[in-house]
Enzyme design. Structure first.
Site, short mmCIF file in Angstrom:
data_model
loop_
_atom_site.label_atom_id
_atom_site.label_comp_id
_atom_site.label_asym_id
_atom_site.label_seq_id
_atom_site.Cartn_x
_atom_site.Cartn_y
_atom_site.Cartn_z
N LYS A 1 38.09 60.48 53.09
CA LYS A 1 36.72 60.84 52.73
C LYS A 1 36.41 60.03 51.49
CE LYS A 1 34.37 62.99 50.22
NZ LYS A 1 33.45 62.26 49.29
N GLU B 1 45.25 62.19 40.54
CA GLU B 1 45.04 61.19 39.48
C GLU B 1 43.66 61.47 38.91
OE1 GLU B 1 47.09 59.20 38.18
OE2 GLU B 1 48.69 59.26 39.67
N CYS C 1 39.18 54.88 34.78
CA CYS C 1 40.01 55.99 34.30
C CYS C 1 40.82 55.53 33.09
CB CYS C 1 40.94 56.46 35.40
SG CYS C 1 41.79 55.10 36.19
P1 NAD Z 1 34.59 63.11 41.30
O1 NAD Z 1 35.65 64.09 40.93
O2 NAD Z 1 33.18 63.50 41.09
O3 NAD Z 1 34.70 62.71 42.85
C1 NAD Z 1 35.86 62.15 43.37
C2 NAD Z 1 35.92 62.44 44.86
O4 NAD Z 1 36.10 63.83 45.05
C3 NAD Z 1 34.64 62.07 45.63
O5 NAD Z 1 35.00 61.51 46.87
C4 NAD Z 1 33.97 63.41 45.81
O6 NAD Z 1 33.12 63.46 46.94
C5 NAD Z 1 35.16 64.33 45.99
N1 NAD Z 1 34.93 65.75 45.71
C6 NAD Z 1 34.07 66.31 44.83
N2 NAD Z 1 34.16 67.66 44.87
C7 NAD Z 1 35.10 67.95 45.80
C8 NAD Z 1 35.65 69.18 46.29
N3 NAD Z 1 35.24 70.37 45.84
N4 NAD Z 1 36.61 69.12 47.24
C9 NAD Z 1 37.05 67.92 47.70
N5 NAD Z 1 36.56 66.74 47.27
C10 NAD Z 1 35.60 66.76 46.33
O7 NAD Z 1 34.95 61.76 40.52
P2 NAD Z 1 34.11 60.41 40.42
O8 NAD Z 1 32.89 60.65 39.58
O9 NAD Z 1 33.95 59.78 41.75
O10 NAD Z 1 35.14 59.48 39.60
C11 NAD Z 1 35.26 59.51 38.21
C12 NAD Z 1 36.46 60.29 37.76
O11 NAD Z 1 37.63 59.79 38.41
C13 NAD Z 1 36.75 60.13 36.28
O12 NAD Z 1 37.11 61.37 35.73
C14 NAD Z 1 37.93 59.16 36.23
O13 NAD Z 1 38.72 59.25 35.08
C15 NAD Z 1 38.66 59.56 37.46
N6 NAD Z 1 39.54 58.49 37.93
C16 NAD Z 1 40.89 58.62 37.72
C17 NAD Z 1 41.77 57.62 38.10
C18 NAD Z 1 43.25 57.76 37.89
O14 NAD Z 1 44.01 57.04 38.54
N7 NAD Z 1 43.70 58.64 37.00
C19 NAD Z 1 41.27 56.46 38.72
C20 NAD Z 1 39.89 56.36 38.92
C21 NAD Z 1 39.04 57.39 38.53
#
Ligand code: NAD
Length: 496
Positions: free
Chosen positions: A175, A250, A284
């Site tokens: 997804k 992550e 991130c």
């Molecule tokens: P997000 O948490 O808003 O969304 C990430 C994914 O989760 C999307 O595909 C979203 O549709 C899905 N999602 C949202 N709610 C959900 C739920 N209740 N159940 C299942 N899936 C759900 O994050 P974002 O805005 O896309 O990305 C930014 C964040 O990601 C930042 O906090 C960043 O630090 C983090 N990030 C971390 C890493 C790492 O390796 N540590 C790498 C990249 C990004």
């Protein structure tokens, strides 16, 4: 009329059972519509999991070196289409072309690494404590794995999860982020072209609270790998804990670069600009805190502010652009909320702090690279992930203070130190409480063949990339073969 994209389920491109769609727009120019994508629901996920279970039955019997061969061909196709994918990625995500090319390259590196792993996937053969008996362990695939990915690395992060999962013999339901669905679509096309049996991969577009949630809650998906915000990770973690699923998380970061009084300041300047404002601060591993020794503080902050002021905002597909837009209006509003918090905390915004003026950038989600001075440990500007082009500067008196500030946040992804003192550099590797530490380099720059991940609220102990991720996507099975022809009782007969 915008192009229509579909889900990939059961070996076919299909419309969502939900009947609903969402639009994907270019964040640098919202008048540019990339297409409409399925806004899928639990029924779409159900169909995807059913198909993936059939795919798993086939794929787990395919020898691992043959699975690796498919991934090698995937790598070759990514090489051939690098430019086209980078262009599509910049169009839907906003970061500049040099960065989206790097994002594709990371996928290529991950594919070739996975391909060779197909001829390793080592288990162990160890001596048995009994005569004429063999004792060994080997890896088995786990089943259908559910992958949920964020917007900021539209190709690299899906490949970090998908390729090792597939190499280990699992079937995949992905997804992708609803903000960048087109790049995953292009990746799935490549997987199919490379010869992956269609039912082994399913792609279901949609929002997190509907499609993502249904995937996490599905009882026949025993493994979930999630990259995204710490808040979403917490929700997913609760479900997976209750359902006894294997889960890799992550999540967020508040990464710091330390600049000591003996640092090469020109080198540190290049590093902080790339670390803080690359990907518009939406990594991130972005450098969101700059911890500077008091002896070089004023001079270095002046250098950073002047250089940040000179960065050119624009469409990432244009040559002269240094910094692209934020991903959407909500992201920009969040950054603006933090500018209000900076004001409440009595901080000085040295440069940036607002949207750019003028018509040229009026159709995109741009925000000026921002440097905030006078930040003290414990302030919200120092503790919370903003995920935008904002750098909080903290002045310290010593190396010990710098370490304390670095370690004093909830997150623990990446850190960096600029110093010319080799002893101090080695001490820092030990003292900084993060999953990754860079010496004389910014907080970003992970390589695909090393484990990637963070400590504390950034992760839950697993790693992506490198060799460790293969442990996550496989189950260890142990076999004993007794060829003595007699009953030999372990722990008993060998100590008679
Ligand atoms: P997000 O948490 O808003 O969304 C990430 C994914 O989760 C999307 O595909 C979203 O549709 C899905 N999602 C949202 N709610 C959900 C739920 N209740 N159940 C299942 N899936 C759900 O994050 P974002 O805005 O896309 O990305 C930014 C964040 O990601 C930042 O906090 C960043 O630090 C983090 N990030 C971390 C890493 C790492 O390796 N540590 C790498 C990249 C990004």
């Amino acid at each position: 009329m915008a192009k229509t994209f579909k889900n990939f389920i059961n070996g076919e491109w299909v419309e969502p059972r939900s009947g609903a769609w969402f639009q994907n727009r270019n964040p640098a120019n919202t008048a540019d519509i990339i297409g409409r994508f399925p806004d899928s629901n639990a029924a779409d996920i159900e169909a995807a999991v059913r198909s993936a279970r059939r795919g798993f039955d086939l794929w787990r019997r395919t020898p691992a070196p043959a699975r690796g061969d498919v991934l090698r061909r995937v790598g070759d196709l990514l090489v051939a289409r690098k430019e086209k994918i980078a262009d599509a990625m910049t169009r839907e995500m906003g970061k500049v072309l040099a960065e989206t090319r790097g994002d594709v390259q990371e996928g290529i590196d991950t594919a070739y690494y996975a391909a060779t792993e197909g001829r390793r996937l080592f288990g162990h053969v160890v001596p048995s404590e009994l005569r004429q008996k063999w004792a060994m362990s080997y890896r088995r695939p786990m089943g259908v794995v559910g992958l949920i990915t964020p917007f900021n690395f539209p190709l690299a992060i899906p490949t970090w999860k998908m390729f090792p999962a597939l190499l280990c013999g699992n079937a995949v339901v992905i997804k992708p982020s609803e903000d960048v669905p087109h790049t995953t679509h292009l990746l799935v096309e490549i997987l199919l072209e490379a010869g992956l049996p269609p039912e082994v991969i399913q792609m279901v577009h949609g929002r997190g609270e509907t499609a993502g949630r249904a995937l996490v809650e599905h009882p026949q998906v025993p493994v979930i790998s999630f990259t995204g915000s710490t808040a979403t990770g917490a929700v997913i973690g609760e479900t997976c804990g209750r359902m006894h699923k294997r889960l890799s998380l992550e999540m967020g970061g508040k990464n710091a670069m330390i600049v000591m009084d003996d640092a090469d300041l020109d080198l540190a300047l290049d590093g902080v600009l790339w670390g803080a404002f690359g990907t518009t601060g939406q990594r991130c591993t972005a450098t969101s805190r700059l911890i500077v020794h008091r002896k070089v503080h004023d001079r270095f902050v002046r250098m950073v502010a002047e250089a940040a002021e000179g960065l050119r905002l624009g469409d990432g597909r244009q040559d002269k652009t240094d910094v692209g837009p934020l991903i959407h209006e909500d992201a920009r509003k969040k950054v603006e909320r933090y500018m209000g918090i900076a004001e409440e905390e009595g901080l000085e915004i040295v440069t940036g702090g607002k949207r750019p003026g003028g018509a040229r950038l009026g159709n995109g989600f741009f925000f000026r690279p921002t440097v905030v001075e006078g930040v003290r440990p414990g302030m919200r500007m120092e503790q919370e992930e903003i995920f935008g082009p904002v750098l909080s500067v903290i002045r310290v008196n010593s190396y010990e203070d710098a370490v304390k500030v670095n370690n004093g946040v909830a997150y623990g992804l990446s850190s960096s130190i600029y110093t010319t003192d080799v002893n101090r550099a080695f001490r820092a590797m030990e003292d900084l409480d993060n999953g990754i530490t860079y010496v004389n380099a910014p907080t970003i720059g992970a390589e695909a063949h090393l484990p990637f991940g963070g400590v504390k609220a950034t992760g839950n102990g697993h790693r992506e990339g490198g060799w460790e991720v293969y442990d996550f996507y496989s189950e260890t099975k142990v076999c004993y073969v007794d060829y003595s022809g007699t009953l030999q009782r372990a722990q008993i007969d060998n100590y008679d």
